[in-house]
Design an enzyme around this catalytic site. Structure first.
Site, PDB file in Angstrom:
ATOM      1  N   LYS A  15      93.060  51.564  96.522  1.00  9.88           N
ATOM      2  CA  LYS A  15      93.568  51.318  97.881  1.00  9.88           C
ATOM      3  C   LYS A  15      95.054  51.635  97.953  1.00  9.88           C
ATOM      4  O   LYS A  15      95.786  51.585  96.941  1.00  9.88           O
ATOM      5  CB  LYS A  15      93.322  49.861  98.316  1.00  9.88           C
ATOM      6  CG  LYS A  15      93.937  48.774  97.423  1.00  9.88           C
ATOM      7  CD  LYS A  15      95.371  48.387  97.739  1.00  9.88           C
ATOM      8  CE  LYS A  15      95.906  47.292  96.836  1.00  9.88           C
ATOM      9  NZ  LYS A  15      97.333  47.042  96.930  1.00  9.88           N
TER      10      LYS A  15
ATOM     11  N   VAL B 112      96.468  51.484  86.072  1.00  6.81           N
ATOM     12  CA  VAL B 112      96.401  50.020  85.943  1.00  6.81           C
ATOM     13  C   VAL B 112      97.764  49.392  86.253  1.00  6.81           C
ATOM     14  O   VAL B 112      98.812  49.987  85.946  1.00  6.81           O
ATOM     15  CB  VAL B 112      95.936  49.643  84.517  1.00  6.81           C
ATOM     16  CG1 VAL B 112      95.966  48.132  84.299  1.00  6.81           C
ATOM     17  CG2 VAL B 112      94.528  50.170  84.268  1.00  6.81           C
TER      18      VAL B 112
ATOM     19  N   MET C  13      97.477  49.575  93.182  1.00  8.23           N
ATOM     20  CA  MET C  13      96.380  50.314  93.818  1.00  8.23           C
ATOM     21  C   MET C  13      95.051  49.563  93.744  1.00  8.23           C
ATOM     22  O   MET C  13      93.995  50.128  94.072  1.00  8.23           O
ATOM     23  CB  MET C  13      96.241  51.693  93.169  1.00  8.23           C
ATOM     24  CG  MET C  13      97.508  52.509  93.309  1.00  8.23           C
ATOM     25  SD  MET C  13      97.428  54.042  92.392  1.00  8.23           S
ATOM     26  CE  MET C  13      96.505  55.008  93.536  1.00  8.23           C
ATOM     27  N   GLY C  14      95.097  48.316  93.309  1.00 10.40           N
ATOM     28  CA  GLY C  14      93.915  47.451  93.356  1.00 10.40           C
ATOM     29  C   GLY C  14      92.757  47.886  92.463  1.00 10.40           C
ATOM     30  O   GLY C  14      91.597  47.637  92.787  1.00 10.40           O
ATOM     31  N   GLY C  15      93.063  48.501  91.324  1.00  7.60           N
ATOM     32  CA  GLY C  15      91.999  49.025  90.458  1.00  7.60           C
ATOM     33  C   GLY C  15      91.026  47.959  89.956  1.00  7.60           C
ATOM     34  O   GLY C  15      89.813  48.161  89.987  1.00  7.60           O
TER      35      GLY C  15
ATOM     36  N   ASP D 119      92.424  41.170  96.846  1.00  7.18           N
ATOM     37  CA  ASP D 119      92.086  42.537  97.278  1.00  7.18           C
ATOM     38  C   ASP D 119      90.586  42.824  97.218  1.00  7.18           C
ATOM     39  O   ASP D 119      90.136  43.869  97.703  1.00  7.18           O
ATOM     40  CB  ASP D 119      92.806  43.578  96.397  1.00  7.18           C
ATOM     41  CG  ASP D 119      94.271  43.734  96.776  1.00  7.18           C
ATOM     42  OD1 ASP D 119      94.625  43.399  97.921  1.00  7.18           O
ATOM     43  OD2 ASP D 119      95.054  44.193  95.924  1.00  7.18           O
TER      44      ASP D 119
HETATM   45  P1  ATP Z   1      96.785  44.579  92.868  1.00  9.12           P
HETATM   46  O1  ATP Z   1      97.588  45.501  93.730  1.00  9.12           O
HETATM   47  O2  ATP Z   1      95.443  44.197  93.438  1.00  9.12           O
HETATM   48  O3  ATP Z   1      97.505  43.412  92.328  1.00  9.12           O
HETATM   49  P2  ATP Z   1      97.121  46.318  90.620  1.00  9.12           P
HETATM   50  O4  ATP Z   1      96.701  47.723  90.928  1.00  9.12           O
HETATM   51  O5  ATP Z   1      98.576  46.059  90.672  1.00  9.12           O
HETATM   52  O6  ATP Z   1      96.333  45.384  91.575  1.00  9.12           O
HETATM   53  P3  ATP Z   1      95.214  46.214  88.481  1.00  9.12           P
HETATM   54  O7  ATP Z   1      95.142  47.638  88.008  1.00  9.12           O
HETATM   55  O8  ATP Z   1      94.076  45.703  89.266  1.00  9.12           O
HETATM   56  O9  ATP Z   1      96.603  45.940  89.220  1.00  9.12           O
HETATM   57  O10 ATP Z   1      95.425  45.340  87.151  1.00  9.12           O
HETATM   58  C1  ATP Z   1      96.112  44.135  87.182  1.00  9.12           C
HETATM   59  C2  ATP Z   1      95.751  43.311  85.948  1.00  9.12           C
HETATM   60  O11 ATP Z   1      94.360  43.056  85.942  1.00  9.12           O
HETATM   61  C3  ATP Z   1      96.071  43.956  84.620  1.00  9.12           C
HETATM   62  O12 ATP Z   1      96.777  42.997  83.857  1.00  9.12           O
HETATM   63  C4  ATP Z   1      94.739  44.235  83.969  1.00  9.12           C
HETATM   64  O13 ATP Z   1      94.749  44.012  82.570  1.00  9.12           O
HETATM   65  C5  ATP Z   1      93.800  43.239  84.646  1.00  9.12           C
HETATM   66  N1  ATP Z   1      92.425  43.745  84.832  1.00  9.12           N
HETATM   67  C6  ATP Z   1      91.316  43.025  84.698  1.00  9.12           C
HETATM   68  N2  ATP Z   1      90.228  43.764  84.945  1.00  9.12           N
HETATM   69  C7  ATP Z   1      90.635  44.992  85.247  1.00  9.12           C
HETATM   70  C8  ATP Z   1      89.967  46.195  85.611  1.00  9.12           C
HETATM   71  N3  ATP Z   1      88.636  46.266  85.686  1.00  9.12           N
HETATM   72  N4  ATP Z   1      90.726  47.259  85.895  1.00  9.12           N
HETATM   73  C9  ATP Z   1      92.079  47.176  85.840  1.00  9.12           C
HETATM   74  N5  ATP Z   1      92.762  46.077  85.495  1.00  9.12           N
HETATM   75  C10 ATP Z   1      92.055  44.984  85.206  1.00  9.12           C
END
Ligand code: ATP
EC number: 2.7.1.148
Length: 289
Positions: free
Chosen positions: A10, A96, A100-102, A137
């Site tokens: 996202k 990660v 981007m809410g991965g 998210d």
């Molecule tokens: P948001 O914007 O929703 O906070 P983000 O993109 O900043 O998300 P993510 O990539 O979702 O962050 O990862 C955040 C944390 O979640 C990391 O510390 C990661 O280790 C943990 N995590 C747990 N499961 C997953 C997954 N399936 N994919 C990515 N990260 C994950």
């Protein structure tokens, strides 16, 4: 039984935080879109055990209960008293800790996939409610269509397509911890945005109004620690982006263009400065769940 679910990333076209709830969670007012940069989540049910196993193609992601995809399977197993195991294999493409809410996308993919495999007959609204217990998210990611997102993330109002837009997405090297940034929000100082104008622009397909009213209230907090974000934003605009801003809590920056050729130029130019750059289209209503 098995299924393969696409789990799109996202971007936040607008992100405002209005106040902090007593439990510490922010009250959000955001406009989000899914993009065609996605993880692929393969889900296979297992009759030989009731355990949940997660494997990914990255060496550094947790594969146990800390993985949001694991948590999604656990929630459904417990809530619907399912005595069947599941093997989840995540083909990770979304950067990660990037804003981007991965992780949420993977969790939402597991909710949708197991809803089918276990014949749970839950609506997207039901899955979104379950998903909110995992991350704010996840409800948006259950739908993955352009939407206004409010409350703690649970109130999703679908919007029109963003058909004419192209996004150039650049992920700087830094990884940002979302909880750390959220703790730093000072609600007496935060600059609020005209989120309504972004919603109106999308409904009327007025891209000039959209790019003029976009914004991310959390940018100043993340930029303090990672000033590289400003430099990437400036480069995006210099190379022709109609607007450029940070997504989520960062550090990912995206630029918008209504012209494919200009987006391609921004993409080519940025690759000299940033290793991870993507040229992507929004995920539109016909691809939505
Ligand atoms: P948001 O914007 O929703 O906070 P983000 O993109 O900043 O998300 P993510 O990539 O979702 O962050 O990862 C955040 C944390 O979640 C990391 O510390 C990661 O280790 C943990 N995590 C747990 N499961 C997953 C997954 N399936 N994919 C990515 N990260 C994950």
């Amino acid at each position: 039984m098995e299924t393969l679910e696409k789990a799109p990333a996202k971007l936040n076209l607008s992100l405002d935080a209005l106040f902090r709830h007593l439990d510490g969670d922010p009250e959000w007012r955001m406009v989000m879109t899914a993009i065609d940069l996605a993880d692929y989540v393969h889900i296979e049910t297992r009759d030989d055990s009731n355990g949940i196993q997660v494997q990914t193609n990255t060496g550094f992601l947790p594969q146990d209960q800390r993985n949001l995809a694991f948590q999604a399977a656990k929630k459904l197993q417990e809530q619907f008293q399912i005595d069947q195991g599941v093997m989840i294999t995540i083909d990770k493409h979304i950067p990660v800790s990037a804003g981007m809410g991965g992780g949420s996308a993977d969790a939402a993919a597991v909710l949708r996939g197991l809803n089918k495999l276990w014949n749970l007959n839950q609506s997207l609204m039901d899955l979104a409610r379950i998903g909110l217990e995992i991350d704010s998210d996840v409800p948006f990611c259950v739908y993955s269509c352009p939407a206004l997102v409010e409350g703690k993330g649970e109130k999703i109002t679908p919007l029109n397509d963003l058909t004419s837009l192209w996004f150039v997405v650049a992920k700087p090297k830094a990884s940002v911890s979302t909880p750390t940034i959220l703790k730093q929000i000072d609600f007496s100082e935060i600059q609020h945005l005209n989120v309504e104008s972004v919603v109106e622009a999308i409904q009327q397909q007025d891209w000039k109004q959209l790019t003029a009213s976009m914004g991310n209230s959390l940018e100043p907090i993340t930029i303090q620690k990672y000033p590289e974000i400003i430099r990437i934003k400036e480069k995006m605009v210099k190379f022709g982006a109609e607007a450029a801003q940070m997504s989520g809590t960062g550090p990912t920056v995206f630029g918008i263009s209504t012209k494919q050729s200009r987006a391609q130029h921004i993409y080519n130019s940025l690759r000299g400065f940033c290793k991870e750059v993507y040229l992507v289209r929004p995920f539109n209503l016909k691809n939505c769940n």
